[in-house]
Design an enzyme around this catalytic site. Structure first.
Site, short mmCIF file in Angstrom:
data_model
loop_
_atom_site.label_atom_id
_atom_site.label_comp_id
_atom_site.label_asym_id
_atom_site.label_seq_id
_atom_site.Cartn_x
_atom_site.Cartn_y
_atom_site.Cartn_z
N HIS A 132 24.19 -13.81 17.17
CA HIS A 132 24.77 -14.39 15.96
C HIS A 132 24.12 -15.72 15.63
O HIS A 132 23.53 -16.38 16.49
CB HIS A 132 26.29 -14.56 16.12
N CYS A 133 24.25 -16.09 14.36
CA CYS A 133 23.91 -17.46 13.93
C CYS A 133 25.14 -17.96 13.18
O CYS A 133 26.25 -17.81 13.68
CB CYS A 133 22.62 -17.47 13.11
N THR A 134 24.96 -18.57 12.03
CA THR A 134 26.12 -19.04 11.27
C THR A 134 26.70 -17.91 10.42
O THR A 134 27.89 -17.61 10.47
CB THR A 134 25.74 -20.24 10.40
N THR A 140 19.77 -14.13 12.55
CA THR A 140 20.21 -12.89 13.18
C THR A 140 19.55 -11.68 12.53
O THR A 140 19.17 -10.73 13.22
CB THR A 140 21.75 -12.78 13.06
#
Length: 243
Positions: A132-134, A140
């Protein structure tokens, strides 16, 4: 392609889903937006899914703004691989003209080694992985695209998996991000809205074309990132159905 837009109900997330369901071994690779809002039920769901490894691609700034992942009680190992999508020449950074393609090219140029580490970690993980990222969209999305390309998934499937994000982020998630941006007095432009919540298929297609022209293709790029033939074999064994 409809299966590729499925979102899993993990309380505290908006974009938690399997990567290319129907193409990979079920329950092995997931992608998501940030996990710092996971509720107790969300953490329970992570445990039920058998998530053994969480890979967080957020930069230090992202984590400071958003918060740490809430993983207590999930049993998942946590790995932070900070990736920043800011163009290399920060003196020319202008949020009014920045495009998603600029972001993707910056990630691929500045973080080739880090992307290689992420993919090798996925290949060697014992059990399910979530990256995941934000938003679970750009950093991602690039990891998911590179992984799928590495194991031989067709490009139209890769693009469809990438494009599915926009529907998951529309509404509440996007409005919350826009409120944060306004607090920094950044003008809300069409470019910025696309960067925050868009996943247009043409953008990933253009990025693949750029990898072809500048790096000799995805596999050559991955080879230079440390994802050699042996690593890709491990990735195939981990992610592709057998029999």
């Amino acid at each position: 392609m409809d299966d590729l837009v499925s979102r899993l109900d993990v309380p505290g997330t908006h974009n938690f889903r399997e990567v290319a369901p129907g193409m990979l071994t079920p329950g092995r690779l997931y992608r998501s937006d940030a996990l710092h809002r996971l509720t107790r039920d969300g953490r329970r769901t992570l445990k039920e899914l058998g998530i053994g490894q969480v890979i967080d691609l957020r930069s230090a700034f992202d984590r400071r703004i958003g918060g740490r992942d809430r993983l207590r009680g999930t049993g998942a190992a946590y790995l932070s691989v900070p990736i920043d999508g800011t163009p290399p020449d920060r003196s020319r950074f202008d949020p009014n003209t920045l495009t998603l393609f600029d972001v993707y090219r910056a990630v691929l140029t500045r973080h080739q080694e880090h992307l290689g580490l992420v993919i090798r970690t996925i290949a060697s993980a014992d059990g399910a992985v979530v990256v995941h990222c934000t938003a679970g969209k750009d950093r991602t999305g690039l990891v998911a695209a590179l992984v799928l390309a590495a194991v031989g998934i067709e490009r139209d499937v890769i693009v469809a998996d990438y494009a599915a994000t926009a529907a998951n982020l529309s509404g509440e998630w996007t409005e919350r991000m826009l409120r944060k941006v306004r607090r920094f007095r950044v003008p809300i432009t069409d470019n910025l809205i696309e960067i925050l919540s868009g996943s247009p298929p043409a953008m990933l297609i253009d990025t693949f074309d750029w990898l072809d022209s500048e790096h000799g293709g995805v596999l050559a790029y991955l080879e230079a990132a440390g994802v050699d033939g042996a690593a890709r074999d491990r990735l195939r064994r981990a992610l592709l159905p057998t029999g």
